[in-house]
Design a protein around this motif. Sequence first.
Motif, PDB file in Angstrom:
ATOM      1  N   GLY A 120       0.774  -1.233   0.000  1.00 23.56           N
ATOM      2  CA  GLY A 120       0.000   0.000   0.000  1.00 23.56           C
ATOM      3  C   GLY A 120       0.805   1.282   0.000  1.00 23.56           C
ATOM      4  N   ASP A 168      -7.623   4.643   1.732  1.00 18.95           N
ATOM      5  CA  ASP A 168      -7.192   3.247   1.759  1.00 18.95           C
ATOM      6  C   ASP A 168      -8.374   2.397   2.243  1.00 18.95           C
ATOM      7  OD1 ASP A 168      -5.708   0.953   1.744  1.00 18.95           O
ATOM      8  OD2 ASP A 168      -4.462   1.468   3.467  1.00 18.95           O
ATOM      9  N   ASP A 176      -2.185  -3.019  -4.146  1.00 16.18           N
ATOM     10  CA  ASP A 176      -1.289  -2.519  -3.099  1.00 16.18           C
ATOM     11  C   ASP A 176       0.101  -3.118  -3.199  1.00 16.18           C
ATOM     12  OD1 ASP A 176      -3.046  -0.763  -1.980  1.00 16.18           O
ATOM     13  OD2 ASP A 176      -3.688  -2.080  -0.359  1.00 16.18           O
ATOM     14  N   ARG A 195      -7.039   4.875  -3.689  1.00 12.20           N
ATOM     15  CA  ARG A 195      -6.112   3.879  -4.210  1.00 12.20           C
ATOM     16  C   ARG A 195      -6.721   2.488  -4.449  1.00 12.20           C
ATOM     17  NH1 ARG A 195      -1.003   6.216  -3.378  1.00 12.20           N
ATOM     18  NH2 ARG A 195      -1.221   8.115  -4.608  1.00 12.20           N
ATOM     19  N   ASP A 196      -7.664   2.076  -3.632  1.00  8.38           N
ATOM     20  CA  ASP A 196      -8.238   0.737  -3.793  1.00  8.38           C
ATOM     21  C   ASP A 196      -9.469   0.726  -4.687  1.00  8.38           C
ATOM     22  OD1 ASP A 196      -6.390  -0.691  -2.150  1.00  8.38           O
ATOM     23  OD2 ASP A 196      -7.372   0.153  -0.384  1.00  8.38           O
TER      24      ASP A 196
END
Length: 252
Positions: A120, A168, A176, A195-196
């Motif tokens: 991550g 996150d 990640d 990001r995810d």
Amino acid sequence: MSVTSGTKTENGVGETIRVVIHALIIALVIRTFLFQPFNIPSGSMKATLLVGDYLFVSKYSYGYSHYSIPFSPPLFSGRVFGSEPSRGDVVVFRLPKDNATDYIKRVIGLPGDRIQMKEGLLYINDAPVQRERLPDFVGEDPCGSDATARVKQWQETLPNGVTYKTLDCVDNGFYDNTNVYVVPPGHFFMMGDNRDNSTDSRVLSAVGYVPLENLVGRAQMIFFSIAEGEHAWQVWRWPAAVRWNRMFSIVR
């Protein structure tokens, strides 16, 4: 009297047509060379940009390609008055895979950079990007559901000093942990701040590396924002639905 009245009417119609044509030409020039409005339909850039944000994108920031022109006719290749984006810019670009879809992401990798995600954490040229834990993001779920959610939030600082927030959703999500991406000459590596929940340059089969020619412009200012699930045309709902605190805010 009837002849005079008819002439005045014809003159009035002609003047109206001229005004409309001039207005359309001015709007076309502004859209092509200065600013173009976009709206945010997905949550890939939360918490920087929210679903329902409307923003102006400066067309002059990186020069002009044929994607700057309405309907993108292939009149020329490359860029006119071109310049490269800076690391950390939030950019609208034309998706390389179909050349018809506009995406908005953040510039993370420049030509020649080595980009990788490890547990991550973002690495640029084998060095970890500085990251600081912030209070959780609480709001319209950035992870895909319709409910209000609480999600981990970080502040990243890129090597050139640009700072921004990232979300996150899950620990050790699918992207990640990645292989090393080496950005080709004349291309850029784009990532969403959520990001995810972002299809970006990490997904080579869908986005991949973005050519300089595909850049449309830089996101500059949010001029309107309405809550997710609401419709801008429903003006009677504005008092409760509009995010007044986001109006005329600068995109960073």
